[in-house]
Design an enzyme around this catalytic site. Sequence first.
Site, mmCIF file in Angstrom:
data_model
loop_
_atom_site.group_PDB
_atom_site.id
_atom_site.type_symbol
_atom_site.label_atom_id
_atom_site.label_comp_id
_atom_site.label_asym_id
_atom_site.label_seq_id
_atom_site.Cartn_x
_atom_site.Cartn_y
_atom_site.Cartn_z
ATOM 1 N N ASP A 12 44.372 37.196 38.026
ATOM 2 C CA ASP A 12 43.536 35.989 37.967
ATOM 3 C C ASP A 12 44.175 34.769 38.623
ATOM 4 O OD1 ASP A 12 41.761 37.512 36.336
ATOM 5 O OD2 ASP A 12 43.063 37.111 34.646
ATOM 6 N N LYS A 15 43.036 35.392 43.780
ATOM 7 C CA LYS A 15 43.115 36.314 44.935
ATOM 8 C C LYS A 15 41.819 36.348 45.724
ATOM 9 C CE LYS A 15 44.533 39.817 42.504
ATOM 10 N NZ LYS A 15 44.982 39.131 41.307
ATOM 11 N N GLY A 39 38.349 41.243 38.646
ATOM 12 C CA GLY A 39 37.238 40.319 38.826
ATOM 13 C C GLY A 39 37.660 39.248 39.804
ATOM 14 N N HIS A 40 37.032 39.234 40.970
ATOM 15 C CA HIS A 40 37.404 38.258 41.998
ATOM 16 C C HIS A 40 36.226 37.324 42.264
ATOM 17 C CE1 HIS A 40 40.560 41.334 43.596
ATOM 18 N NE2 HIS A 40 40.966 40.703 42.520
ATOM 19 N N GLN A 198 44.686 42.853 40.089
ATOM 20 C CA GLN A 198 45.556 42.494 38.961
ATOM 21 C C GLN A 198 46.759 41.685 39.468
ATOM 22 O OE1 GLN A 198 44.398 46.055 38.943
ATOM 23 N NE2 GLN A 198 42.676 45.140 37.920
HETATM 24 P P1 IMP Z 1 42.871 47.903 31.831
HETATM 25 O O1 IMP Z 1 43.351 47.841 33.241
HETATM 26 O O2 IMP Z 1 41.399 47.660 31.700
HETATM 27 O O3 IMP Z 1 43.307 49.142 31.130
HETATM 28 O O4 IMP Z 1 43.568 46.695 31.040
HETATM 29 C C1 IMP Z 1 44.972 46.677 30.822
HETATM 30 C C2 IMP Z 1 45.465 45.244 30.680
HETATM 31 O O5 IMP Z 1 45.419 44.622 31.952
HETATM 32 C C3 IMP Z 1 44.621 44.378 29.748
HETATM 33 O O6 IMP Z 1 45.484 43.467 29.096
HETATM 34 C C4 IMP Z 1 43.697 43.643 30.701
HETATM 35 O O7 IMP Z 1 43.259 42.416 30.159
HETATM 36 C C5 IMP Z 1 44.613 43.448 31.896
HETATM 37 N N1 IMP Z 1 43.860 43.374 33.147
HETATM 38 C C6 IMP Z 1 43.271 44.395 33.820
HETATM 39 N N2 IMP Z 1 42.703 43.943 34.957
HETATM 40 C C7 IMP Z 1 42.935 42.627 35.015
HETATM 41 C C8 IMP Z 1 42.613 41.601 35.979
HETATM 42 O O8 IMP Z 1 41.994 41.828 37.032
HETATM 43 N N3 IMP Z 1 43.042 40.346 35.657
HETATM 44 C C9 IMP Z 1 43.745 40.063 34.522
HETATM 45 N N4 IMP Z 1 44.077 40.982 33.613
HETATM 46 C C10 IMP Z 1 43.670 42.252 33.854
#
Ligand code: IMP
Length: 408
Positions: A12, A15, A39-40, A198
Amino acid sequence: MNLVIIGAQWGDEGKGKIVDYLADRAENVIRFSGGANAGHTIVAGGRTYKLHLVPSGMVYPGKQCLLGAAMVIDPEALFNELAELETQGVDWKGRLFVSDRAHLVLPSYKAVDKEQDQKRRFPIGTTGRGIGIAYGQKANRDGLRVCDLYDEKFYSRLTAEEKAFLDPYKEKLAPMVVNAAYWMEERKNSMNLFEGAQGALLDLDSGTYPFVSSGFSCAAGASVGGCVGPKKLDKILGIFKAYQTRVGNGPFPTEFKEERDGDLETLVRELGHEYGVTTGRARRCGYLDLTALRYACIVNGITGLVLTHIDVYDGMDEIRACVGYRIDGKETAEFPSKITDLEKAEPVLKTFKGWKKPLGGVRSKAELPTECLDYLNFIEEFTGTPISIISVGPDRDQTFNAEDPWTK
Ligand code: IMP
């Protein structure tokens, strides 16, 4: 030229906006890892686009985009997103390609994802998009890849329910599927932008394990997911916000605390619109963690930093940033591997003078107030990495370079 951009914090960092900005000169944009958990947000031409799987370069007419080999793709989410882009006037047909080695996310994975999180020794607060399950199946050598859709022997072993879900996507995906190694080889002399998802601290190996995602959000992921050798990556840009945020569970040494920081968290969250694009969750906020940023620079070989959201500090008298941790009474400049150490870490905070001027209209480094430049110089010195791009607001034109990112 191969230019890589990754998040240098916990995701976040902005990007979407920066990839969109850099995509101006790119011919191809390659998303290399993750899935619909990302989420972009892109604001361009008066429109706001919210992307999850589709590379941010897609909103630029004429750019070719690839969903890389280390991605996990939920076909339903992908086609919903493309339909939404169509309603916003984005013509994606013939410009979007999918690696045949990318893995697929099935609907059943989402419920399992949430269920499994409750059973973990340390629940991580997954986005529930089935991402960890798809990567788990992959590591267990029982995953389902895009190319398997067109392999009768493989396909015959799927359940009737799985086939019923996948059947319509076989045809829809077919014109987009490529063997990405050769797709990239044909474009080896082009301007290629590798878009991370991420952030460095959510990387499976170098992040704050187990509170991480399950893909390669490190710079090396561009090589694995983008199907090019590591020596072919020319530049690695790392994006960071002028403060720190985290979504989901996990240690966060610089997180704002009411007793120490008053209502700073609410203020920063509102000014920075810190709510998740994928889940709508309010993001946890804190002081910029330079100890973590330095670690991200080291472990990813970041050649240039990209600073976003600096304008959030415009009205503040002073700004603080973390320059080390105090763990069990001992000071350290190192980012620890042990989660318990990170949980115990008290940030050592350095105070900087605020500039008390709006930065939204600034278009060059030379126009920045002295106090702001002092802050930026300190960051560069502390991390040993130059700040190459600065963003002072959400719009594409509220961005400027300290150096040309597209030169080797
Ligand atoms: P998962 O990738 O959905 O399994 O989530 C694993 C962890 O990564 C959680 O704490 C999510 O909130 C975090 N996370 C996954 N994708 C993002 C992203 O694009 N931005 C911020 N945090 C993320």
